[in-house]
Design a protein around this motif. Structure first.
Motif, PDB file in Angstrom:
ATOM      1  N   VAL A 255     -46.492   2.889 -50.129  1.00  0.00           N
ATOM      2  CA  VAL A 255     -47.176   3.572 -51.226  1.00  0.00           C
ATOM      3  C   VAL A 255     -48.618   3.879 -50.825  1.00  0.00           C
ATOM      4  CG1 VAL A 255     -47.915   3.295 -53.641  1.00  0.00           C
ATOM      5  CG2 VAL A 255     -45.702   2.430 -52.902  1.00  0.00           C
TER       6      VAL A 255
ATOM      7  N   HIS B  97     -48.375  -2.151 -50.057  1.00  0.00           N
ATOM      8  CA  HIS B  97     -47.538  -1.936 -51.233  1.00  0.00           C
ATOM      9  C   HIS B  97     -46.372  -1.023 -50.863  1.00  0.00           C
ATOM     10  CE1 HIS B  97     -47.200  -0.051 -55.534  1.00  0.00           C
ATOM     11  NE2 HIS B  97     -46.225  -0.883 -55.286  1.00  0.00           N
ATOM     12  N   TYR B  98     -45.144  -1.492 -51.138  1.00  0.00           N
ATOM     13  CA  TYR B  98     -43.929  -0.736 -50.859  1.00  0.00           C
ATOM     14  C   TYR B  98     -43.118  -0.574 -52.131  1.00  0.00           C
ATOM     15  CZ  TYR B  98     -44.591  -1.400 -45.845  1.00  0.00           C
ATOM     16  OH  TYR B  98     -45.088  -1.369 -44.574  1.00  0.00           O
ATOM     17  N   THR B  99     -42.328   0.479 -52.191  1.00  0.00           N
ATOM     18  CA  THR B  99     -41.295   0.615 -53.213  1.00  0.00           C
ATOM     19  C   THR B  99     -39.959   0.661 -52.491  1.00  0.00           C
ATOM     20  OG1 THR B  99     -41.394   3.031 -53.220  1.00  0.00           O
ATOM     21  CG2 THR B  99     -42.779   1.857 -54.838  1.00  0.00           C
TER      22      THR B  99
ATOM     23  N   SER C 264     -40.970  -2.870 -56.626  1.00  0.00           N
ATOM     24  CA  SER C 264     -42.273  -2.691 -55.983  1.00  0.00           C
ATOM     25  C   SER C 264     -42.618  -4.013 -55.333  1.00  0.00           C
ATOM     26  CB  SER C 264     -43.351  -2.317 -57.004  1.00  0.00           C
ATOM     27  OG  SER C 264     -43.117  -1.027 -57.511  1.00  0.00           O
TER      28      SER C 264
ATOM     29  N   TRP D 204     -45.619  -6.016 -53.117  1.00  0.00           N
ATOM     30  CA  TRP D 204     -46.973  -6.085 -52.578  1.00  0.00           C
ATOM     31  C   TRP D 204     -47.010  -7.211 -51.558  1.00  0.00           C
ATOM     32  CZ3 TRP D 204     -45.799  -4.785 -57.509  1.00  0.00           C
ATOM     33  CH2 TRP D 204     -46.390  -3.641 -58.036  1.00  0.00           C
TER      34      TRP D 204
END
Length: 177
Positions: free
Chosen positions: A109, A123-125, A138, A140
């Motif tokens: 993200v 931060h990834y989704t 989500s 972190w």
């Protein structure tokens, strides 16, 4: 009945496990877009000790669900209703199943990039699946990018979810387990 629903909750997402980063990178069937997420998940679960607080979110309101502490050999849980549980540390939760990987379609993200040396953003989704449950997630990472700091799940189904809440947030601590 509610207690049975809440006790199976977030443990299905991130069940404490004795895994290694080698395990995470070598397990077959993993989505290559999720390499960093899988590595941090494995590192989180193989930490000697950590703790987490879990909150349910419904209609924008955050409610404490439970907290747990994991030591080298034990787990301790305390639920909002006062229920306490302790026991041996749980076995390894796999990163993939016959139905597919736990994490898939991972995206970094905020325009960050990911490389072999690690993430440049934290931060990834992704999509999350532990049959029969599915959710958008989500994730972190800690500032060093090596472990999970926070996870937020948004379940796809209003009736097929391991928690009584449509969304769940789990916040990790490594300083005071």
């Amino acid at each position: 009945m509610k207690k049975a629903i809440s006790t199976g909750g977030i443990a299905a997402l991130l069940a404490p496990a004795l895994v290694t980063q080698v395990f995470a990178s070598s397990e077959p069937g993993l989505d290559p877009t999720c390499a960093v997420v899988n590595e941090t998940y494995a590192a989180t679960r193989s930490s000697a000790s950590y703790s987490a607080k879990v909150f349910g979110i419904e209609n924008g309101k955050e409610t404490f669900s439970h907290e747990y502490r994991v030591t080298e050999n034990m787990e301790f849980e305390r639920y909002a209703d006062g229920f306490l549980r302790q026991g041996a540390r749980k076995a390894t939760a796999p990163l993939s199943y016959s139905s597919g990987p736990r994490f898939s379609s991972c995206k970094l993200v905020d325009g960050g990039t990911s490389s072999a040396s690690g993430p440049s953003d934290t931060h990834y989704t992704a999509k999350w699946a532990v049959v029969p449950y599915t959710a958008d997630v989500s994730i972190w990472l800690t500032a060093d990018g090596k472990r999970v700091e926070k996870v937020k799940l948004r379940y796809h189904s209003s009736y097929m979810r391991p928690q009584p809440y449509p969304e769940v947030v789990e916040v990790f601590s490594y300083d005071n387990p």
